[in-house]
Design an enzyme around this catalytic site. Structure first.
Site, short mmCIF file in Angstrom:
data_model
loop_
_atom_site.label_atom_id
_atom_site.label_comp_id
_atom_site.label_asym_id
_atom_site.label_seq_id
_atom_site.Cartn_x
_atom_site.Cartn_y
_atom_site.Cartn_z
CG PHE A 333 -2.34 0.54 0.68
CD1 PHE A 333 -2.75 0.43 -0.64
CD2 PHE A 333 -3.17 1.19 1.56
CE1 PHE A 333 -3.95 0.94 -1.08
CE2 PHE A 333 -4.39 1.72 1.14
CZ PHE A 333 -4.78 1.59 -0.19
CB CYS A 334 4.36 2.24 0.22
SG CYS A 334 5.31 1.03 -0.67
CG ASN A 335 3.37 1.76 -6.25
OD1 ASN A 335 2.40 2.22 -6.87
ND2 ASN A 335 4.57 1.67 -6.77
#
Ligand SMILES: Cc1ncc(COP(=O)(O)O)c(C=O)c1O
Length: 380
Positions: A333-335
């Site tokens: 979820f960082c991308n």
């Protein structure tokens, strides 16, 4: 709390070592010709046994996220700091000049790593790539006519620049780069699929800079390598976007003025730093802790599928790997753009997840379960 006796940990690592030896022989039989630093003074086994003794029995695969320092590096840093006097770099004393020299040399090495001329580029040290991206977002000359365009596959901190653009009344647009031939290195051309144009009704900080016709600045941001899929974006994008300046990229919006380009090289520069003499991007961000030159090597991004084509949830992979002393960094979820794209999550799936986390969790989990199988820990 979980307590394990150290003797038990060592016994399990020794057992892992033995089972790894067999697997390694098999691996070398298949891939031996492409493995190792062939022309380097030390091979991988040598480096591991002299510089990374603490890795015995362990496979560490998070160099992209948290690169390990070698013993020689630590000794050199310790020797340096304990034998020299390094003062504040802004004064005239010998200790101050010693610090200034180190900083200047570091800047020179960084520019040369990117083949960037000191006439055209300046190196600014920040806390990391996120700090550098924030600086770009805060200082960019946004106007109401500006557009911030970014590829769907981007780290959160690149997407975050959108908020500065919208606050100043500029438009923001996520795009997919779709020309497949482009990725195969054929004649460069740009085929972009636009997502919906975003604009904030009331700009919070409308800038007092008057926008002269044709003097408007737009920003295009893309990663040299996606930290989710591992896809390497063609750096030729820099030249193409600049060439399109003022012509309306893909007719997607009224983009008067010039285009500046930002490359997020935080992932890509560990193995392939962008050559700025060929691809003159206006901003390049990178993270030294991910790309220390002497610890380059394992930078791997992968997702695992079952034989029936469904995805393994990452927690399942992480748990099984950990049982064999393989240390991974997992998650996505960082991308969020790449995550949604490759897992076929819709905008509504993500929104409903964020808006009513607990209320909607069950629905989202059901959808993810159908995509990934039962070990579902994709978004949190
Ligand atoms: C592609 C990419 N960009 C930016 C970042 C953020 O980097 P930093 O941790 O230096 O702020 C990361 C972090 O993993 C990344 O993978």
């Amino acid at each position: 709390m979980h307590i394990t006796k150290m003797s038990a940990v060592r016994a399990s690592q020794a057992a892992n070592c033995r089972s790894m030896e067999g697997t390694k022989e098999e691996f070398l039989r298949q891939f031996g010709n492409d493995y190792d630093y062939r022309d380097a003074p030390k091979n991988i086994d040598n480096i591991r046994s002299t510089e990374f003794k603490r890795l015995e029995g362990i496979v560490y695969l998070d160099h992209a996220g948290a690169t390990l320092y070698s013993e020689a590096q630590m000794e050199a840093v310790f020797r340096d700091l304990s034998t020299r006097i390094l003062g504040n770099p802004h004064s005239q004393s010998d200790s101050s000049k010693a610090t200034t020299d180190i900083i200047n040399e570091a800047r020179r090495q960084v520019l040369s790593y990117f083949n960037a001329s000191p006439k055209d580029y300046k190196c600014v040290f920040t806390s990391g790539a996120t700090g550098a991206l924030k600086l770009v977002g805060e200082t960019f000359p946004w106007t109401k006519e500006s557009c911030y365009m970014y590829t769907v596959e981007n780290h959160n901190s690149v997407i975050g620049i959108r908020e500065y653009a919208l606050d100043h009344g500029a438009a923001a647009l996520a795009v997919d780069i779709e020309d497949v031939d482009f990725f195969r290195g054929m004649k460069p051309s740009i085929q972009i699929k636009k997502r919906s144009l975003q604009r904030r009704e009331k700009a919070v900080a409308s800038r007092e800079v008057p926008n002269c016709e044709g003097n408007n600045h737009n920003l295009f941001a893309f990663p040299s390598e996606c930290n989710f899929s591992g896809i390497k974006f063609p750096l030729e994008l820099v030249n193409i976007v600049k060439e399109y300046s003022g012509k309306g990229i893909g007719d997607s919006f009224n983009d008067r003025g010039s285009w500046l380009v930002l490359i997020d090289a935080a992932k890509g520069c560990a193995t392939e730093p962008p050559d700025l003499s060929r691809y003159p991007a206006d901003f390049v961000v990178c993270s030294f802790y991910k790309a220390h030159p002497s610890s380059m090597g394992a930078t791997i991004t992968f997702n695992l599928k079952r034989s029936n084509g469904s995805w393994f949830g990452y927690k399942e992979v992480e748990q099984l790997a950990s049982l064999s002393s393989i240390q991974l960094r997992t998650g996505c979820f960082c991308n969020p753009g790449a995550c949604a794209k490759f897992l076929e999550l819709t905008h509504m799936d993500i929104l409903s997840n964020l808006e009513g986390f607990f209320h909607n969790k069950v629905k989202l989990v059901q959808k993810l379960r159908s995509v990934c199988g039962k070990g579902i820990y994709l978004l949190w």
